[in-house]
Design a protein around this motif. Structure first.
Motif, PDB file in Angstrom:
ATOM      1  N   LEU A 108      47.034  12.309   4.620  1.00  0.00           N
ATOM      2  CA  LEU A 108      47.657  11.077   4.136  1.00  0.00           C
ATOM      3  C   LEU A 108      49.006  10.848   4.823  1.00  0.00           C
ATOM      4  N   ARG A 109      49.747  11.922   5.026  1.00  0.00           N
ATOM      5  CA  ARG A 109      51.024  11.822   5.742  1.00  0.00           C
ATOM      6  C   ARG A 109      50.792  11.374   7.182  1.00  0.00           C
ATOM      7  N   VAL A 110      49.734  11.892   7.810  1.00  0.00           N
ATOM      8  CA  VAL A 110      49.398  11.517   9.183  1.00  0.00           C
ATOM      9  C   VAL A 110      49.157  10.009   9.302  1.00  0.00           C
ATOM     10  N   LEU A 111      48.485   9.420   8.313  1.00  0.00           N
ATOM     11  CA  LEU A 111      48.261   7.977   8.336  1.00  0.00           C
ATOM     12  C   LEU A 111      49.589   7.214   8.275  1.00  0.00           C
ATOM     13  N   ASN A 112      50.531   7.719   7.485  1.00  0.00           N
ATOM     14  CA  ASN A 112      51.861   7.097   7.423  1.00  0.00           C
ATOM     15  C   ASN A 112      52.613   7.264   8.741  1.00  0.00           C
ATOM     16  N   ILE A 113      52.478   8.433   9.342  1.00  0.00           N
ATOM     17  CA  ILE A 113      53.135   8.693  10.628  1.00  0.00           C
ATOM     18  C   ILE A 113      52.631   7.716  11.682  1.00  0.00           C
ATOM     19  N   LEU A 114      51.328   7.437  11.664  1.00  0.00           N
ATOM     20  CA  LEU A 114      50.774   6.498  12.636  1.00  0.00           C
ATOM     21  C   LEU A 114      51.400   5.117  12.472  1.00  0.00           C
ATOM     22  N   ASP A 115      51.559   4.673  11.234  1.00  0.00           N
ATOM     23  CA  ASP A 115      52.189   3.362  10.999  1.00  0.00           C
ATOM     24  C   ASP A 115      53.595   3.330  11.592  1.00  0.00           C
ATOM     25  N   ASP A 116      54.356   4.402  11.360  1.00  0.00           N
ATOM     26  CA  ASP A 116      55.724   4.476  11.891  1.00  0.00           C
ATOM     27  C   ASP A 116      55.720   4.500  13.422  1.00  0.00           C
ATOM     28  N   THR A 117      54.767   5.238  13.998  1.00  0.00           N
ATOM     29  CA  THR A 117      54.687   5.347  15.456  1.00  0.00           C
ATOM     30  C   THR A 117      54.306   4.010  16.090  1.00  0.00           C
ATOM     31  N   ASN A 118      53.394   3.284  15.460  1.00  0.00           N
ATOM     32  CA  ASN A 118      53.019   1.970  15.984  1.00  0.00           C
ATOM     33  C   ASN A 118      54.214   1.027  16.022  1.00  0.00           C
ATOM     34  N   ILE A 119      55.050   1.085  14.989  1.00  0.00           N
ATOM     35  CA  ILE A 119      56.260   0.249  14.971  1.00  0.00           C
ATOM     36  C   ILE A 119      57.223   0.682  16.074  1.00  0.00           C
ATOM     37  N   LYS A 120      57.384   2.000  16.197  1.00  0.00           N
ATOM     38  CA  LYS A 120      58.322   2.542  17.181  1.00  0.00           C
ATOM     39  C   LYS A 120      57.905   2.205  18.606  1.00  0.00           C
ATOM     40  N   LEU A 121      56.606   2.308  18.907  1.00  0.00           N
ATOM     41  CA  LEU A 121      56.115   2.121  20.272  1.00  0.00           C
ATOM     42  C   LEU A 121      55.562   0.722  20.525  1.00  0.00           C
ATOM     43  N   ASN A 122      55.554  -0.113  19.465  1.00  0.00           N
ATOM     44  CA  ASN A 122      54.976  -1.461  19.566  1.00  0.00           C
ATOM     45  C   ASN A 122      53.514  -1.383  20.012  1.00  0.00           C
TER      46      ASN A 122
END
Length: 207
Positions: A108-122
């Motif tokens: 579940l944390r990994v799914l949240n990390i992906l959301d943050d990474t998508n924002i960071k890397l556009n």
């Protein structure tokens, strides 16, 4: 220093004690596969530096968070797949339901990390995750020169095939994992039976 980065602490201790052949049986473990959906298509127009940079950013964030879950061990990266296992080493919390819960919490944390990474890397990356709890499996160190820690067993095959069947943005778990974690209040949806190559139809559950 390099061994400390690629070997679990207990295995590294065995190596420092001079043990050359390290292998042991694990009665029950929770195995996790995290795959980036269609990463080949996403990366087709990227430079090698952009491809490796994207993977390093995402998997590096996974590595940071995995350290917060004491029962989880990162196993390896297989291209754009991140593999981990929970419950490989004896602790006071080694009940299957405990390592299964830590596995789902990490996913579940990994799914949240992906959301943050998508924002960071556009970017607009998606992942799918397969989880299976079962045993026994074998863990140990392979090789004589470039030594690596790895695990072997059918538990791993089922987790990998569940990952292939998972919907993007979701965790697909086996019935054995579901039975262990259902008491913890996750929003789990039964999806009936799915066909897993080499295993036939198996009940699966999604978050």
């Amino acid at each position: 220093d390099l061994l400390e980065q690629i070997m679990p602490p207990k295995v590294l201790m065995m190596l420092k004690e001079g043990k050359s052949e390290i292998s042991f049986s694990v009665p029950s473990a929770t195995v996790i596969f995290v795959d980036i959906v269609n990463f080949s298509g996403f990366s087709v127009n990227l430079s090698p530096q952009q491809i490796m940079g994207t993977l390093s950013t995402l998997f590096g964030a996974f590595d940071v968070w995995i350290q917060k879950y004491p029962l989880i061990t990162k196993i390896k990266l297989i291209g754009d797949i991140y593999m981990a296992a929970c419950g490989l080493f004896d602790t006071d919390e080694m009940e299957p339901k405990n390592h299964a819960k830590q596995g789902i919490d990490f996913c579940l944390r990994v799914l949240n990390i992906l959301d943050d990474t998508n924002i960071k890397l556009n970017t607009y990356l998606q992942i799918r995750i397969g989880v299976n709890t079962d045993g026994p499996l074998i863990a140990g160190v392979l090789g004589t020169e470039n030594r690596v820690f790895d695990i072997i067993g059918d538990t791993i095959n089922v987790a990998s095939r569940l990952e292939h069947k998972a919907e993007p943005g979701h965790i697909l778990m086996s019935e054995k994992t579901f039975v262990l974690v259902n008491e913890f209040g996750y929003n789990i949806t039964p999806i009936g039976e799915v066909f897993l190559k080499g295993k036939g139809d198996m009940k699966a559950y999604s978050i």
